[in-house]
Scaffold this active site. Sequence first.
Site, mmCIF file in Angstrom:
data_model
loop_
_atom_site.group_PDB
_atom_site.id
_atom_site.type_symbol
_atom_site.label_atom_id
_atom_site.label_comp_id
_atom_site.label_asym_id
_atom_site.label_seq_id
_atom_site.Cartn_x
_atom_site.Cartn_y
_atom_site.Cartn_z
ATOM 1 N N CYS A 335 0.789 -1.229 0.000
ATOM 2 C CA CYS A 335 0.000 0.000 0.000
ATOM 3 C C CYS A 335 0.830 1.293 0.000
ATOM 4 O O CYS A 335 0.526 2.199 -0.801
ATOM 5 C CB CYS A 335 -1.027 -0.013 1.138
ATOM 6 S SG CYS A 335 -0.562 -0.899 2.605
ATOM 7 N N ARG A 364 7.125 -11.354 5.243
ATOM 8 C CA ARG A 364 6.841 -11.053 6.649
ATOM 9 C C ARG A 364 7.590 -12.046 7.523
ATOM 10 O O ARG A 364 7.616 -13.241 7.232
ATOM 11 C CB ARG A 364 5.329 -11.110 6.916
ATOM 12 C CG ARG A 364 4.565 -10.050 6.161
ATOM 13 C CD ARG A 364 3.084 -10.056 6.420
ATOM 14 N NE ARG A 364 2.405 -9.097 5.544
ATOM 15 C CZ ARG A 364 1.093 -8.943 5.456
ATOM 16 N NH1 ARG A 364 0.291 -9.697 6.208
ATOM 17 N NH2 ARG A 364 0.560 -8.055 4.635
ATOM 18 N N GLN A 382 0.763 -11.265 -3.040
ATOM 19 C CA GLN A 382 -0.626 -10.875 -2.822
ATOM 20 C C GLN A 382 -1.295 -10.515 -4.154
ATOM 21 O O GLN A 382 -0.654 -9.931 -5.031
ATOM 22 C CB GLN A 382 -0.697 -9.648 -1.918
ATOM 23 C CG GLN A 382 -0.297 -9.893 -0.477
ATOM 24 C CD GLN A 382 -0.408 -8.609 0.332
ATOM 25 O OE1 GLN A 382 0.062 -7.569 -0.089
ATOM 26 N NE2 GLN A 382 -1.029 -8.695 1.498
ATOM 27 N N ASP A 384 -3.036 -8.044 -4.755
ATOM 28 C CA ASP A 384 -3.316 -6.831 -4.011
ATOM 29 C C ASP A 384 -3.811 -5.726 -4.934
ATOM 30 O O ASP A 384 -3.405 -5.655 -6.094
ATOM 31 C CB ASP A 384 -2.017 -6.381 -3.335
ATOM 32 C CG ASP A 384 -2.264 -5.525 -2.117
ATOM 33 O OD1 ASP A 384 -3.426 -5.392 -1.716
ATOM 34 O OD2 ASP A 384 -1.284 -4.982 -1.577
ATOM 35 N N HIS A 386 -5.404 -1.364 -4.685
ATOM 36 C CA HIS A 386 -5.862 -0.220 -3.901
ATOM 37 C C HIS A 386 -6.682 0.681 -4.803
ATOM 38 O O HIS A 386 -6.254 1.019 -5.915
ATOM 39 C CB HIS A 386 -4.668 0.536 -3.306
ATOM 40 C CG HIS A 386 -3.909 -0.307 -2.329
ATOM 41 N ND1 HIS A 386 -2.851 -1.103 -2.716
ATOM 42 C CD2 HIS A 386 -4.104 -0.549 -1.016
ATOM 43 C CE1 HIS A 386 -2.410 -1.779 -1.664
ATOM 44 N NE2 HIS A 386 -3.155 -1.456 -0.627
ATOM 45 N N LYS A 466 -12.407 -3.336 8.220
ATOM 46 C CA LYS A 466 -12.387 -4.175 7.011
ATOM 47 C C LYS A 466 -13.502 -5.205 7.025
ATOM 48 O O LYS A 466 -14.025 -5.588 8.072
ATOM 49 C CB LYS A 466 -11.034 -4.884 6.871
ATOM 50 C CG LYS A 466 -10.692 -5.867 7.975
ATOM 51 C CD LYS A 466 -9.315 -6.492 7.729
ATOM 52 C CE LYS A 466 -8.919 -7.406 8.883
ATOM 53 N NZ LYS A 466 -7.605 -8.043 8.665
ATOM 54 N N HIS A 512 -8.312 -0.704 0.418
ATOM 55 C CA HIS A 512 -7.381 -1.820 0.256
ATOM 56 C C HIS A 512 -8.229 -3.066 -0.007
ATOM 57 O O HIS A 512 -9.179 -3.326 0.730
ATOM 58 C CB HIS A 512 -6.583 -2.060 1.539
ATOM 59 C CG HIS A 512 -5.858 -0.865 2.058
ATOM 60 N ND1 HIS A 512 -4.486 -0.806 2.166
ATOM 61 C CD2 HIS A 512 -6.310 0.335 2.522
ATOM 62 C CE1 HIS A 512 -4.119 0.356 2.675
ATOM 63 N NE2 HIS A 512 -5.219 1.069 2.909
#
Length: 639
Positions: A335, A364, A382, A384, A386, A466, A512
């Site tokens: 992000c 991570r 991910q 992912d 945004h 979320k 997100h």
Amino acid sequence: MVAISLPDGSVRNFDGPVSGMDIAADIGPGLAKAALAVKVNGELWDATRTIETDSEVAIVTAKDDEDALELIRHDAAHVMAQAVQELFPGTQVTIGPAIENGFYYDFARDEPFQLEDLEKIEKRMAEIVDRNLPIEREVWNRDELIAKFKSMGEHYKAEIIEGIPAGEEVTVYRQGDWFDMCRGPHLPSTGKLGKHFKLMKLAGAYWRGDSKNEMLQRIYGTAWADKKQLKAYLHMLEEAEKRDHRRLGKEMELFHLQDVAQGSVFWHPKGWTFYRAIQDYMRRQLERADYVEVNTPQMVDRTLWEASGHWEKFRENMFIAESEERILAIKPMNCPCHVQIFKQGITSYRDLPLRMAEFGSCARNEPSGALHGLMRVRAFVQDDAHIFCQEDQIESETKEFIALLSKIYKDFGFEEFVVKFSDRPEVRAGSDETWDKAENALMEASKAAGVEMTLNPGEGAFYGPKLEFVLRDAIGRDWQCGTLQVDFVLPERLDAQYVGEDGERHRPVMLHRAILGSFERFIGILIENYAGRFPLWLAPVQAVVATITNDSDDYALEVVSALKAAGLRVESDLRSAKINYKIREHSHNKVPAILVVGGREAEERKVAIRRLGGKNQEILALDEAIARLTAEATPPDLS
């Protein structure tokens, strides 16, 4: 007089303080027999505890799944601890909570438990249930209870209580001569527990979860309200064992993991083919939904993470590197980097919503003991994205995202999912006013999208609330995969702006969102959901052409070429082995279609198709076989 309001709207009046069990008996003897506990003004209480003021009361029975199972599992833990101490004198009990699908207790004992001890403990637990010992709540003075446990040699219990402020009272639950400190509530007696439990495994556990402390012995068990539930759960575990993605991944030559790269995946050719089939499908979905795809650096200076708040809130999970006196972090999420792209140039309200997607490689620092195949890794990708939008676009973007997610899950074979609303966590960034606005916006958008939600208190991201989308697989297990988060915090912290219709600068809202979550974990879920028997469009090897004799090799290779030309993923098996052996081997490797060719097939330009799991074969002309397999192998979004 105490007035008790019941769930059906009726009110029963009692002359004085009354227990939940008395209320149940007043309603009827059948309910009194079935009562396990009561809910008093929404709080779970012991059925024997006295209610002294006017209250709303509901009687909890075994039919109240969630509350009843919590009680049953908590009591099963206590009964197990009592059984252990009766069988193995000198053993200290420490902590024993109910957990998802079961319970555990940690024990301090000089000698290790053996697997055969579990059967003995189970048998003694059944005896304690038969004793039908009343389970009684007591309130103790803190210092007196510390002294009592120390006199019994229960030093761990004494240490726990020493952490309670002086002068406070502590609740204790007693069943016969055995007792333990516990907040409760509990069942009225051990007989109410029933015998629908099973001890599952042994494990080590550090005292209070700290590796600097001594190692204890943990016994895990499961407990259910009835025999049918227990049987179903044990059957599910058997199925899960057969479907274990680590075993199937090795058998199918998809991937492997090893200590030289803990928490990272070595993808083999077949596994990477599978991975790319999923990624190609996802990329097509994003393009159709008007996302733009980007790619951002994997190592980023700490200054960006400090500005975003991740350095403060997420630092312990980040891998750090140093270069030329600068501290860099491998990105744990994408992000902040996406905000950097958004900030290049001047963005107008006409450009919003801007849907920015990345198959972002992240890392991570998960504890090594928590790593679990593909399900929990350190290095992952991910799916992912945004969405930068205006506040009045949150609702429409939420609707579109949920529609996209629903279609994708259905295409992968998941017909049902549930949604959880996760609100502000204890550790968070942003003011309460900002969180109020974000939570209200997400809640209203979700309602407008027709989403039914359950509340998941305190589990939001540190920058916003979320939605969590939880899939249910073929054997009834739940997997949290997709998320949608409303974020007013990062755009402020990272100074993201757009020019509004009024010509002034405004902060965008940042949504997100992820659908798969991570490719690694989602692939693990897919492997276990399908037990490796993937639909043809996903299978890494869609067909194998196998010969009966080597006289048919030329025709087999011609068939392979024709199938490849049609876009199918196909291999040949020209070995001299018997055809039944070849079929067994490729079936074991979960190949969906085996095309058998011999002299007759070559002469007539046909193939004999055997489907995975089927006993019969179908004779088809080569062109028809190619057309049929090509249609089946077409991804759902292209068919």
